[in-house]
Enzyme design. Structure first.
Site, PDB file in Angstrom:
ATOM      1  CB  SER A   1     -40.911  21.378  94.460  1.00  0.00           C
ATOM      2  OG  SER A   1     -41.646  20.317  95.013  1.00  0.00           O
TER       3      SER A   1
ATOM      4  CD  GLU B   1      11.938  26.013  52.889  1.00  0.00           C
ATOM      5  OE1 GLU B   1      12.207  26.025  51.668  1.00  0.00           O
ATOM      6  OE2 GLU B   1      11.445  25.022  53.458  1.00  0.00           O
TER       7      GLU B   1
END
Ligand SMILES: [Zn+2]
Length: 738
Positions: A345, A84
């Site tokens: 319970s 690039e």
């Protein structure tokens, strides 16, 4: 000729005019406003060790997994620069050579044809998107200079590699590497790095999964540039070019799905969620639940949930919301750990802990497990049997309902419901009267998550803390609800050595960690619960069906218990689990084995008990007095009834008999116990389901089925109790209440 001359004039004009304008505007340009700190549009959720649990694409569905430059692959940066921007390390953001060439070409063609983009200007484009024109290029160049002044070259490369588009919704080198090669970028080969860095120039046209030939040609261009720039040898070039394209698609992580959904809902807008979840404990929990559901599915149990909490910090370590997130027929996406369900319970330990703190009982304190009526209703034990006199320890271990109700009556319903709310059971948001005493046997609804964190309070010596989900967040301020002494005594009851075996099932070889645990079963067998804890972890398990359907397999101890046990075994594979230290405030003493109180001279059987000096009861045993046993009325009546034999054993005869009370019996009414009605059970020899009519002193008490329990509150005096059936048979007994 004319045309050529005109062009030449253009060039001359441009050569003088354009630079002057550029110079003028350079200094008045707005400064760079891109955000280099945040990566867009992906939420990452990780476990406490950094393992990714989920990536959530948002908005335009970008998937991006930023990594530092040194994790982007050995060849990636050099391939990128060669391809690039080969003068990247020499320019200051603007490649003057390229710009001059581009400007000239632009002017010659009268339009924008060439980029002259440096990697720095590409970063500007990626963070500050603009249209394409000369002015834009100028701004980008200006901003590139700013970035160069503030970032190192490596930081600029890192910015680009983490932001560049790689086709579809894939952004950044790491996401691209995982998407196309199923590996982290740091493991990319030369050929793979070259292929990837070629993509951002035209990510749609070059997508390697759609256009492999184009992507390969681009790769070879990148490789050639690397060779031309002396970055790779000829051998490396040729070897890399010979590499075939081997794509291996990786799916995005999608672990702990209910937990991630829960976190996204709880922390909307947060980009990074470094959580407290522990992926290993999560997997352990998922496996344990999945196995158990596999065993129970044929019995109509398809749903379940698990929560694991680190006691000391209050951090959530595992959240399993269902056995299979993808099982739509079993509503797998519903998170069972946050759904409100009847807790059965499982709230009982909190009642006894509070009662111990109020100085009302110790583990050995005697309670009456006999038929009794509470505020208009007559509860039954799960077993439908009654034990008579029992200790608090037995009442809690056997999960007897009557003593638990009586315990809540003793400490006060309002106070108990308030305590439950302070324990974080926020779903109990209605008035105490709405639930009644039955709140202790499951008349309200709680979530597994809240319930497990309430147990963390018991495991944390009585201090409650809010749950913690995000790593690094400070621990929430805790508050003390119970004393260290009472929570120790309850853990001692719930964590007896043999109880660990019961929880996990007997296995000769297994080394079992010592845990305190309590199970629960909701009425109608819709929910089975087990919560187990030690000083380090709370493991909560709920089994049930999301649609609330029942199954006779939904019994807390047998269904959910083994899941909690298996998880605890996985947490302590060597069995070397810690246990609670006895606080200095807990002492031992000898008590009468019947009353659980300090013995009187005539008490015969003794046992050792724990107690809290200056808090626990100190009065002497009142049962053994003057050479006689003086039991509370309801226990006395119960024992006398039981002495006559079980009424259900009596076969149907031609005559109707009253089995309880016995004719001529004398009951002793205790000095009044506030709120508790002392009563006796009325039972007949009838076994059919025909209606029976009960009379006391010739007044109709109740019409009832023959097998339905009927109770009469004791009143002083002599009474006649009669019953009649629809066939006209009658029976009558006389009793005296003193
Ligand atoms: Zn005694």
């Amino acid at each position: 000729m004319i045309r050529r001359r005109a062009t030449a004039v253009h060039v001359l004009r441009a050569a003088g005019f354009v630079p002057a304008v550029l110079l003028a505007v350079w200094f008045i340009m707005p400064s760079y406003r891109g955000d280099l700190t945040d990566y867009e549009a992906v939420v990452r959720i990780r476990d406490r060790t950094g393992k990714p649990l989920r990536l959530v694409p948002e908005g335009d569905r970008i998937i991006c997994v930023p990594v530092p430059l040194d994790q982007s692959g050995r060849w990636t940066a050099s391939a990128l620069v060669a391809f690039e921007d080969k003068r990247f390390y020499r320019h200051g953001g603007i490649d003057t050579v390229a710009v001059c060439r581009a400007l000239l070409q632009n002017v010659l063609h009268g339009r924008v044809v060439s980029g002259a983009s440096t990697l720095t200007t590409l970063v500007v484009k990626l963070t500050e998107p603009r249209g394409r024109n000369i002015w834009t290029k100028l701004v980008e160049a200006h901003h590139a200079r700013e970035i160069e002044a503030n970032l190192t070259k490596d930081q600029i490369l890192e910015q680009y590699l983490n932001r560049a588009p790689f086709g579809g919704n894939i952004y950044g080198i790491e996401a691209a590497s995982r998407r196309y090669f199923d590996k982290p970028a740091r493991n990319l080969s030369l050929a793979e790095s070259a292929l990837l860095v070629g993509l951002p120039q035209s990510p749609t046209r070059l997508r390697p999964d759609r256009y492999p030939a184009r992507a390969m040609r681009q790769r070879d261009v990148v490789l050639s540039r690397m060779f031309e720039n002396g970055l790779i040898t000829y051998d490396q070039l040729m070897t890399a070019r010979d590499q075939p394209l081997e794509l291996r698609r990786q799916s995005l992580p999608f672990l702990a799905p209910h937990f991630c959904d829960f976190m996204l809902q709880r922390y909307p807008g947060r980009k990074h969620l470094e959580t407290t979840l522990d992926l290993e404990i999560q997997r352990l929990s998922e496996n344990a639940l999945g196995r158990r559901i596999g065993e129970l599915a044929s019995r109509g149990v398809t749903g379940g949930a698990v929560v694991v909490i680190d006691v000391r910090s209050g951090s959530l370590r595992a959240m399993v919301g269902s056995p299979d997130f993808w099982n739509a027929t079993a509503s797998g996406q519903v998170n069972g750990s946050v759904a409100g369900r009847s807790p059965g319970s499982t709230l009982k330990p909190f009642a006894y802990t509070a009662a111990m703190d109020q100085g009302w009982c110790t583990p050995a304190t005697m309670m009456a497990d006999v038929p009794m009526q509470f505020a208009g209703y007559t509860p039954q034990n799960y077993s439908l049997e009654y034990s008579g006199p029992v200790s608090v320890r037995q009442a809690l271990v056997q999960s007897l309902n009557i003593p638990a109700l009586k315990c809540v009556e003793q400490i006060g319903l309002d106070a108990f419901v308030e305590t439950l709310r302070r324990l974080g059971l926020s779903s109990l948001n209605r008035g105490a009267d709405h639930y009644g005493l039955g709140v202790v046997i499951g008349s309200g609804e709680v979530s597994l998550l809240d319930l497990s964190n309430a147990y963390a309070c018991l495991a944390r010596n009585g201090t409650w803390k809010p749950l913690r989900f995000v790593a690094g967040e400070p621990e929430g301020a805790g508050h003390r609800i119970f004393s260290a002494e009472s929570t120790y005594m309850v853990a001692d009851i719930l964590g007896g050595e043999e109880r660990s075996n019961e929880l996990v099932g007997h296995m000769a070889d297994a080394v079992l960690p010592r845990v305190a645990w309590k199970t629960g079963t909701s009425s109608g067998h819709r929910d089975a619960w087990a919560v187990a804890y030690n000083p380090e972890y709370v493991v909560g398990v709920w089994l049930g069906n999301p649609d609330g359907s029942a199954s006779d397999a939904l019994v807390g101890g047998s269904a959910a218990g083994p899941v909690a046990g298996e998880i605890f075994r996985g947490l302590y594979p060597g069995g070397d689990s810690p246990w609670f230290d006895k606080p200095d405030g807990v002492k031992e003493r000898m008590v009468c084995a019947c009353s659980g109180l300090p013995p009187a001279v005539t008490c015969s059987a003794m046992e050792q008990d724990l107690y809290i000096p200056r808090i626990s009861p100190v009065q002497r045993c009142a049962i053994h007095r003057n050479g006689e046993e003086h039991w509370p009325a309801e226990i006395q009546a119960f024992m006398e009834r039981r002495g006559m034999g079980d009424s259900s054993m009596v076969s149907a005869g031609s005559t109707l008999r009253i089995e309880s009370p016995a004719d001529g019996e004398t009951y002793h009414l205790l000095p009044s116990t506030p709120g508790v009605r002392q009563e006796i059970r009325l039972a007949s020899s009838a076994v059919s389901d025909a209606a029976l009519y009960w009379f006391v002193d010739d007044e109709l008490l109740q019409r009832a089925d023959a097998l339905q329990p009927v109770f009469w509150p004791l009143a002083k005096g002599a009474h006649t109790i009669a019953c009649a059936d629809s066939a006209g048979r009658t029976a009558r007994v006389r009793i005296v209440v003193e």
